[in-house]
Design a protein around this motif. Structure first.
Motif, mmCIF file in Angstrom:
data_model
loop_
_atom_site.group_PDB
_atom_site.id
_atom_site.type_symbol
_atom_site.label_atom_id
_atom_site.label_comp_id
_atom_site.label_asym_id
_atom_site.label_seq_id
_atom_site.Cartn_x
_atom_site.Cartn_y
_atom_site.Cartn_z
ATOM 1 N N ASN B 5 -8.049 -7.258 -2.576
ATOM 2 C CA ASN B 5 -8.886 -6.733 -1.591
ATOM 3 C C ASN B 5 -8.467 -7.174 -0.203
ATOM 4 O O ASN B 5 -8.461 -8.236 0.162
ATOM 5 C CB ASN B 5 -10.420 -7.478 -1.841
ATOM 6 C CG ASN B 5 -11.330 -6.398 -0.894
ATOM 7 O OD1 ASN B 5 -11.328 -6.162 0.279
ATOM 8 N ND2 ASN B 5 -12.350 -6.091 -1.589
ATOM 9 N N ASP B 6 -7.974 -5.925 0.594
ATOM 10 C CA ASP B 6 -7.305 -6.311 1.863
ATOM 11 C C ASP B 6 -8.529 -6.448 3.038
ATOM 12 O O ASP B 6 -7.920 -7.082 4.044
ATOM 13 C CB ASP B 6 -6.411 -5.056 2.171
ATOM 14 C CG ASP B 6 -5.331 -4.889 0.910
ATOM 15 O OD1 ASP B 6 -4.814 -6.108 0.839
ATOM 16 O OD2 ASP B 6 -5.130 -3.951 0.679
ATOM 17 N N LEU B 7 -9.509 -6.520 2.567
ATOM 18 C CA LEU B 7 -10.597 -6.506 3.806
ATOM 19 C C LEU B 7 -11.449 -8.068 3.725
ATOM 20 O O LEU B 7 -12.243 -8.228 4.373
ATOM 21 C CB LEU B 7 -11.755 -5.450 3.839
ATOM 22 C CG LEU B 7 -11.081 -4.121 4.231
ATOM 23 C CD1 LEU B 7 -12.282 -3.175 3.959
ATOM 24 C CD2 LEU B 7 -10.905 -3.887 5.771
ATOM 25 N N ALA B 8 -11.044 -8.666 2.583
ATOM 26 C CA ALA B 8 -11.623 -9.937 2.404
ATOM 27 C C ALA B 8 -13.080 -9.787 2.388
ATOM 28 O O ALA B 8 -13.871 -10.728 3.128
ATOM 29 C CB ALA B 8 -11.479 -10.961 3.595
ATOM 30 N N GLU B 201 -10.621 -4.421 11.363
ATOM 31 C CA GLU B 201 -9.406 -4.369 10.253
ATOM 32 C C GLU B 201 -9.361 -2.966 10.051
ATOM 33 O O GLU B 201 -8.540 -2.595 9.476
ATOM 34 C CB GLU B 201 -9.723 -5.539 9.066
ATOM 35 C CG GLU B 201 -9.741 -6.653 9.322
ATOM 36 C CD GLU B 201 -11.171 -7.519 9.649
ATOM 37 O OE1 GLU B 201 -11.747 -7.177 10.608
ATOM 38 O OE2 GLU B 201 -11.353 -8.710 9.165
#
Lengths: 251, 305
Positions: B5-8, B201
């Protein structure tokens, strides 16, 4: 590749930033964009990466008028443009490696390829020992190199860099410029906004100069005669190979 | 790529309430479904068992000597049975044994009172399928054969009971619909908050060429995972609740407590339909949450300039 026609730009109620700006970047060319702080360099780049639309005039990117690009078409266009933002714009909770890998992941690249290429590029920019570091734990110069690696990893058609050497010493700045030149040799059109005069002097590429919201185009060989660059330092002879050979390639 | 997951989003406090909330919602939905299915099962059962049957009730003879009254009762019963057996449209008539009739009244009157009181004689009547029966004429002839005898085709009682059963089933359905709506609203709220929290982000992702569906996929995955955890725990809790109810019913049936409640609860047997409800509802909840997250992200992002 990029064509500006009589572009006017101002932000809501602000002063005019670009006035009647027209120029063209040939596919495969390499340009510097110079001008004082606040001259509008970042705005000019923003118009090229679809971060803003001009108040009037036309911005043409890859043969398309940006005003007519639909929202759904933007991602594909942006993936062809690599941008090094002045403020880096790294994602704070992702490691150096994951930040650089983002464009590849967005493009759906296989993870095995990502694991192979990203560390290689990070090693090239001198960050091989910081693959898993979070941006906040790194210096400004290191963050900048991550931003550069992220911009070039997808081999974009157009590379826009906003003060990409602002936070590094000259030795690293030169190394980074070589990286951009390598990319340029592979066909990428490069535009680098900078006010690092020594760097501009060292690499003989034509430059676009912004002053008083107007843009002047100065080829390397007329640098000495250019209105905007009357400094003797710019009289250095041009090597025709760099921009000439690259310019012949299709973008 | 699907695991990352690149958005945490996992660190995002705005979605922490989702599993708990979905657990409660799925718990309610499963109980509502099982309640509704059970009520609907009763309706079907009564329908099957009582359609095509009638009961003839012959009042007891009062004011005479016990032996005489018994003789009269027997006579009346025989007369009624003879009449019923020759009536067209009736397949079978069976007298309900006195002990059985007494047992029916026992819960209300108690053993002593039932033994002391004269109780009516009952005759179960099974109708022949496909043959019309003239109820009015039969009622008249019954009155002649045994004064005071009444014909009860259960219609009024059955209609009331079925209406009740159906309204319970419909209420169950309404609860499920409302619970789904609540789940959708909760997910929309969580996603909108998440989009706000991760605005920077998301802008970066957009600038480096991420399409909206890339961002939606992150929210979708995250929400789906949270929803599945919540939904499964809700379903497990609901199953435990039903099991506890059944256990309580089985436990109290032989010992004490109202027999009616025990028999009602023990009727809540876990049939295939209940198992399906138990399995399908959490999956449906997860699916609803996932799709809502996706749609909500896509709609919100499409509004950006």
């Amino acid at each position: 590749m990029v064509r500006f026609e009589n572009v006017f730009m101002r932000y809501d109620g602000g002063p005019v930033i670009l006035r009647d700006v027209s120029f063209e970047l040939e596919p495969g060319s390499f340009h510097f964009l110079t001008g004082g702080s606040g001259a509008g360099k970042s705005t000019l780049l923003r118009l090229m990466y679809l971060g803003a639309k001009p108040v009037s005039g036309h911005v043409n990117l890859f043969g398309r008028d940006v005003a007519r690009i639909r929202r759904s078409e933007r991602p594909a266009m942006r993936r062809r443009v690599g941008v090094v933002f002045q403020d880096f714009r790294l994602i704070p909770h992702l490691s150096a490696l994951d930040n650089v890998a983002l464009p590849l992941r967005i493009a759906g690249t296989r993870e095995a390829l990502i694991r192979e290429h990203v560390p290689e590029l990070l090693a090239w920019v001198g960050l091989s020992s910081h693959l898993d570091a979070l941006p906040a734990t790194l210096s400004g110069g290191q963050q900048q190199r991550i931003a550069i690696a992220r911009a070039v990893i997808g081999r974009p058609s157009l590379l826009l860099a906003d003060e990409p050497t602002g936070n590094v010493d000259d030795r690293i700045a030169v190394r980074l410029l070589y990286l951009f030149e390598e990319l340029n040799k592979m066909g990428t059109t490069v535009l680098i906004a900078t006010h690092n005069e020594s760097l501009v002097k060292r690499f003989d590429h034509p430059r676009l100069h912004l002053e008083g919201a107007r843009l002047t185009r100065v080829a390397v060989h007329d640098a000495g005669r250019g209105a905007a660059m009357s400094t003797p330092a710019f009289t250095a002879p041009a090597s025709p190979s760099a921009s000439g050979a690259a310019a012949a390639r299709p973008g | 790529m699907w695991g990352r997951n690149d958005l945490a989003l996992a660190r995002d406090p705005s979605t922490r309430f989702l599993p708990g909330l979905l657990a409660v919602l799925v718990y309610l939905a499963v109980l509502a479904a099982i309640g509704g299915l059970t009520a609907y099962g009763f309706v079907e059962d009564w329908d099957r068992r009582l359609a095509g049957t009638m009961t003839v009730q012959i009042p007891p003879v009062v004011g005479a000597e016990a032996a005489a009254s018994r003789a009269t009762s027997d006579e009346r019963r025989e007369a009624v049975l003879r009449l019923l057996r020759v009536t067209p449209g009736i397949a079978d008539a069976r007298p309900v044994p006195d002990a059985e009739a007494a047992a029916l009244l026992e819960p209300w009157l108690g053993t002593e009172l039932v033994g002391a009181l004269p109780i009516p004689t009952l005759v179960d009547v099974r109708l022949a399928a496909g043959q019309p029966l003239d109820r009015a004429a039969l009622a008249n002839r019954l009155e002649n054969a045994a004064p005071g005898a009444t014909l009860d085709d259960h219609a009024r009682w059955l209609a009331d009971a079925q209406a009740l059963g159906r309204s319970i089933a419909v209420t169950g359905l309404v609860v499920i619909v409302l619970v789904s709506l609540a789940a959708v609203l909760a997910v929309v709220f969580a996603v909108r908050t998440g989009l706000g929290v991760h605005r920077n982000e998301i802008e970066i992702l957009h600038l480096i060429g991420a399409p909206d569906r890339f961002i939606a996929a992150q929210f979708q995955r995250h929400t789906g995972r949270l929803a599945l955890a919540g939904a499964v725990s809700g379903a497990v809790l609901a199953a435990a609740t039903v099991a506890a109810l059944q256990w309580t019913a089985a436990d109290s049936a032989g010992v004490s407590g109202p027999a009616g409640l025990a028999s009602l609860l023990s009727a809540v047997e876990f049939g295939p339909r209940d198992w399906i409800a138990l399995a399908v509802l959490p999956i449906a909840a997860t699916l609803i949450a996932t799709l809502t997250a996706r749609a909500s992200v896509l709609v919100s992002l499409a509004r950006l300039p």
